[in-house]
Design a protein around this motif. Structure first.
Motif, mmCIF file in Angstrom:
data_model
loop_
_atom_site.group_PDB
_atom_site.id
_atom_site.type_symbol
_atom_site.label_atom_id
_atom_site.label_comp_id
_atom_site.label_asym_id
_atom_site.label_seq_id
_atom_site.Cartn_x
_atom_site.Cartn_y
_atom_site.Cartn_z
ATOM 1 N N ASP A 130 -15.162 -10.073 7.642
ATOM 2 C CA ASP A 130 -15.179 -8.908 8.386
ATOM 3 C C ASP A 130 -14.387 -7.755 7.489
ATOM 4 N N THR A 131 -14.741 -6.364 8.046
ATOM 5 C CA THR A 131 -13.860 -5.448 7.337
ATOM 6 C C THR A 131 -12.561 -5.337 8.377
ATOM 7 N N VAL A 132 -11.820 -4.531 7.840
ATOM 8 C CA VAL A 132 -10.357 -4.413 8.414
ATOM 9 C C VAL A 132 -10.504 -3.486 9.543
ATOM 10 N N THR A 133 -9.950 -3.886 10.708
ATOM 11 C CA THR A 133 -10.104 -2.734 11.678
ATOM 12 C C THR A 133 -8.758 -2.560 12.605
ATOM 13 N N LEU A 134 -8.408 -1.691 12.807
ATOM 14 C CA LEU A 134 -6.788 -1.384 13.288
ATOM 15 C C LEU A 134 -6.729 -0.318 14.721
ATOM 16 N N PHE A 135 -6.811 -0.960 15.688
ATOM 17 C CA PHE A 135 -7.216 -0.060 17.120
ATOM 18 C C PHE A 135 -8.258 0.654 17.048
ATOM 19 N N GLY A 136 -9.473 -0.111 16.936
ATOM 20 C CA GLY A 136 -10.539 0.356 16.668
ATOM 21 C C GLY A 136 -11.071 1.597 15.685
ATOM 22 N N PHE A 137 -10.417 1.658 14.602
ATOM 23 C CA PHE A 137 -10.406 2.317 13.363
ATOM 24 C C PHE A 137 -10.589 1.567 12.385
#
Lengths: 373, 410
Positions: A180-187
């Motif tokens: 998966d791609t990286v997500t941080l707090f929905g970003f």
């Protein structure tokens, strides 16, 4: 920064504080900070103001191709730095670095898809998993060194590579696994600009950590083991501990680099982590400068750009009448491999201290301009 | 020192010159992945030029109703990571609308990417996993709404061979259940039909033996051949291609296995037979289109595309078919709202049992629907005969399989 080469005549350090400085002068530290800040700003700017994406120079920082090269600099650079800690600072040898890079990539994808751990957390965890594998395969370093160690790590490369194909629950077998791609707090860091900023941040952290490690007690122990292991042992340095630890740290760095690689491509396949990549990592640190933190990055940039230059050169040749030959166009893949080999040989002969040393000379030249000798 | 600086400056100039080749504004970009130097280069060298020549010919003759194609062919050496980074570069930098792909590993890895980006792909991988666009069959691992290929899937090709083998066994008047064995590398391409075909062979009454792993890289396969010999297999399904297949057949002749080799669509052609020499006598393989020497109306166009009379294999011709199906789908897209990935895909559904214009008799009529991407279920089975220098290829059967729902995407 700490390097392998001797200090030039007249370069005196009178305090420990001076001796452990990461940047030689305040100016060079300032320049690095400004450079990195500008890099962040220039990449963020076209993101916030899309109209700027087509502007002349700023547009380069929104260009997928340049950014993808930048991302490669970062993740390969992290892994190369790990190898430099092992080879350049501790004086061990490893021909299995690509395998640890692969362990990182597969671990991160596996942790994320199996346990649903957020990717950003998976990356350091993958580094940890790679470190464990590195410690296991680094264990022979406690007893053997030199050529024998090279063969032992070569075995690690092939064993791990084979396991990648066989451990289907972990790697997806021969068909690989999705990451998966990286997500941080929905970003989501799902385009090249964002991912570049992420890998750049990782690279900065890892480079600062390495630079700091090298001026710590453990870092000096590594250098002592490299320079004269008998003297080091006489001084009370536990050789086994530091040799194996160096393997662990190197594999940790490789794992972080590999995880970033996997989440960037969003797909991990065993084919990527062959002995050739291990050799390339070695090439990076030889060209960049053994035992230099910055050299690892310079060497990575060189190694990533080399095939791009080759492709560019071939496409220029292709446009000329005499150069438009099938053996030139179809031979690009072979030219690449040959160029890597040639670059390593030429650097070993003409620039054994690597690009980091050359960079120092360039700096000295401008510092003394126009009175350089 | 100055020399170094000048050299650096020159290198920097060269870099800007080489990467500054931007895509043409008025055309549409089509990426073409090919393998010339990798593990499948043996047939990649034959198929890749088929696609490239056809696309060039299309451009020289008006493009897609006036829209030129901006084509970039890249040799990715059969390495999945390279294919994916190339794909990402094409989508982010070149605004690719369609892609001519190659291998099973990369095409299957790209399934979810192309579905998200809505970029139709015509692969040279005929993996059955690419045929279920909606995920209707519970066995489908991933729905593949943007994947197409011209030809019978590997699974269907292998099923057709199993069916032929069954008839062959009966025709020879032999008793008992024939034994079937899969010989291929542990790699996505040879693995693709493994389960599906074994299942069908068992259904037909074969005794299915455990598969033998034969590397895609050529080597000495006598050990594998001894395994095949000892297992008492009668029919060997050859899942690899090129030099690997040649060494397998030769090694098996050396150890004296008495089996019939049946190869998938990539495993047999004139070049492979020539490399096998006399050992290639009786070698059976699948094909999906007319041969160069066949007297069919469409072959005139193929010869114009090739630009010479020199013999081309059926792989080359399949490359032409693949490019032309894409071309016609693009023409439909242009007439129905513009050349976008989604419209091109719908263009593939517009006709039934169709052959691209000008290739009548060359490509086999195919039908794609929004629920079923099995373009054709017909596999032609050929047999090679080698006598010294002389090679002849004879069509021995044409098998049409039923369009079974439980075979979709698998």
């Amino acid at each position: 920064m700490a390097t392998l080469s001797m200090r030039p005549c007249g370069d005196f350090r009178t305090t420990y504080r001076q001796d452990t400085k990461i940047f030689d002068t305040r100016n060079s530290r300032g320049a690095m900070v400004i450079f990195l800040a500008a890099l962040y700003a220039l990449v963020i700017l076209p993101q916030v103001v899309p109209a700027l994406a087509d502007a002349p120079i700023i547009g380069w920082f929104a260009d997928g191709y340049f950014l993808s090269l930048g991302i490669q600099f970062c993740y390969y650079g992290i892994a190369a730095l790990g190898l430099n800690i092992l080879v350049g600072f501790t004086g061990q040898i490893s021909l299995g670095h690509a395998a640890f890079f692969g362990v990182g990539a597969f671990s991160s994808a596996w942790l994320n898809t199996t346990f649903g751990i957020p990717v950003l957390l998976c990356i350091p965890l993958a580094g940890g998993m790679a470190a464990v594998v590195g410690l296991i395969f680094g264990a022979p370093a406690a007893r053997i060194k030199g050529l024998y160690l090279a063969i032992a790590t070569l075995a690690a490369q092939f064993i791990i590579e084979d396991l990648f194909i066989r451990m289907e629950w972990f790697t997806g077998g021969s068909s690989g696994s999705l990451a998966d791609t990286v997500t941080l707090f929905g970003f989501a860091f799902d385009n090249d600009q964002r991912y570049f900023l992420l890998t750049l941040s990782f690279a900065i952290i890892m480079y600062v950590l390495a630079a700091n490690l090298m001026r710590s007690r453990d870092g000096r122990a590594f250098v002592a083991v490299r320079d004269h292991y008998l003297s080091a042992e006489v001084m009370g340095i536990n050789l086994t501990k530091y040799r194996v630890m160096s393997f662990g740290i190197a594999a940790f760095y490789a794992g972080i680099g590999g995880a970033l690689y996997g989440h960037y491509l969003m797909f991990v396949s065993a084919e990527a982590f062959t002995i050739l990549l291990s050799i390339q990592f070695l090439g990076m640190i030889i060209i960049g400068g053994l035992g230099s933190v910055m050299g690892a990055m310079l060497g990575t940039i060189f190694m990533v750009m080399l095939p791009e230059f080759m492709a560019g050169g071939v496409s220029i040749l292709q446009n000329t009448e005499w150069g438009n030959q099938p053996f030139i166009i179809n031979g690009l893949a072979f030219f690449r491999e040959m160029a890597i080999g040639a670059a390593i040989i030429l650097f070993l002969i003409f620039e054994p201290d690597g690009l980091a040393h050359r960079w120092k000379l360039i700096k000295a030249y401008w510092k003394l301009y126009p009175f350089s000798h | 020192m100055k020399k170094v600086l000048t050299a650096t400056a020159c290198a920097a100039l060269l870099a800007t010159a080489s990467v500054g080749t931007a895509a043409a504004e008025d055309g549409v970009f089509v990426g073409h992945l090919e393998d010339i130097t990798g593990a499948t280069g043996f047939v990649g060298k034959l198929y890749g030029p088929g696609v490239a020549d056809a696309l060039k010919y299309i451009n020289e003759h008006g493009g897609i109703d006036g829209t030129p194609l901006d084509v970039e062919s890249v040799d990715y050496a059969y390495e999945v990571p390279r294919a994916i980074s190339q794909y990402k570069q094409w989508t982010s930098r070149n605004h690719m609308v369609a892609m001519q792909g190659w291998g099973t590993g990369d095409t299957e890895a790209l399934i979810s990417f192309v579905a998200k980006d809505k970029i139709p792909v015509w692969s040279a991988s005929y993996s059955g996993h690419l045929t279920d666009p909606t995920g209707k069959n519970p066995k489908t691992q991933k729905p593949a709404p943007y994947n197409f290929f011209y030809g019978p899937s590997y699974s269907d090709g292998c099923r057709a061979l199993a069916q032929w083998a069954d008839e062959d066994w009966k025709a020879m008047g032999k008793e008992g259940a024939p034994k079937f064995i899969h010989a291929g590398d542990n790699h996505p391409y040879p693995n693709a039909p493994k389960e599906a075909c074994a299942e069908y062979a068992a259904e037909l009454g074969f005794e299915v033996l455990p598969p033998v792993v034969v590397s895609l890289k050529p080597g000495d396969f006598k050990a594998q051949c001894l395994t095949i010999k000892e297992s008492g297999a009668n029919y060997v399904y050859v899942a690899n291609l090129g030099p690997s297949v040649v060494s397998l057949v030769k090694s098996c002749k050396t150890v004296g296995t008495d089996v019939k080799f049946m190869a998938n669509i990539w495993g047999g052609d004139r070049n492979t037979l020539a490399a096998m020499g006399d050992d290639g006598e009786g070698y059976v393989f699948v094909a999906a289109n007319a041969f160069w020497t066949d007297d069919v109306p469409g072959m005139k166009l193929v010869k114009e595309i090739a630009g010479s009379d020199e013999y081309r294999t059926h792989h080359y011709i399949r490359g032409v078919c693949s490019a032309y199906y894409m071309k016609e789908a693009m023409e439909w897209a242009k007439a129905n709202g513009g050349i976008t990935g989604e419209n091109i895909r719908n263009g593939m559904y517009a006709k039934k049992d169709w052959v691209p214009n000008g290739l009548e008799g060359v490509c086999t009529p195919s039908t794609w629907t929004a629920e079923d991407h099995r373009g054709m279920l017909t596999a032609s089975i050929y047999q090679g005969h080698v006598k010294g220098e002389e090679i002849s290829i004879e069509k021995i059967a044409e098998t049409t399989l039923p369009r079974r729902d439980d075979w979709l995407g698998y």
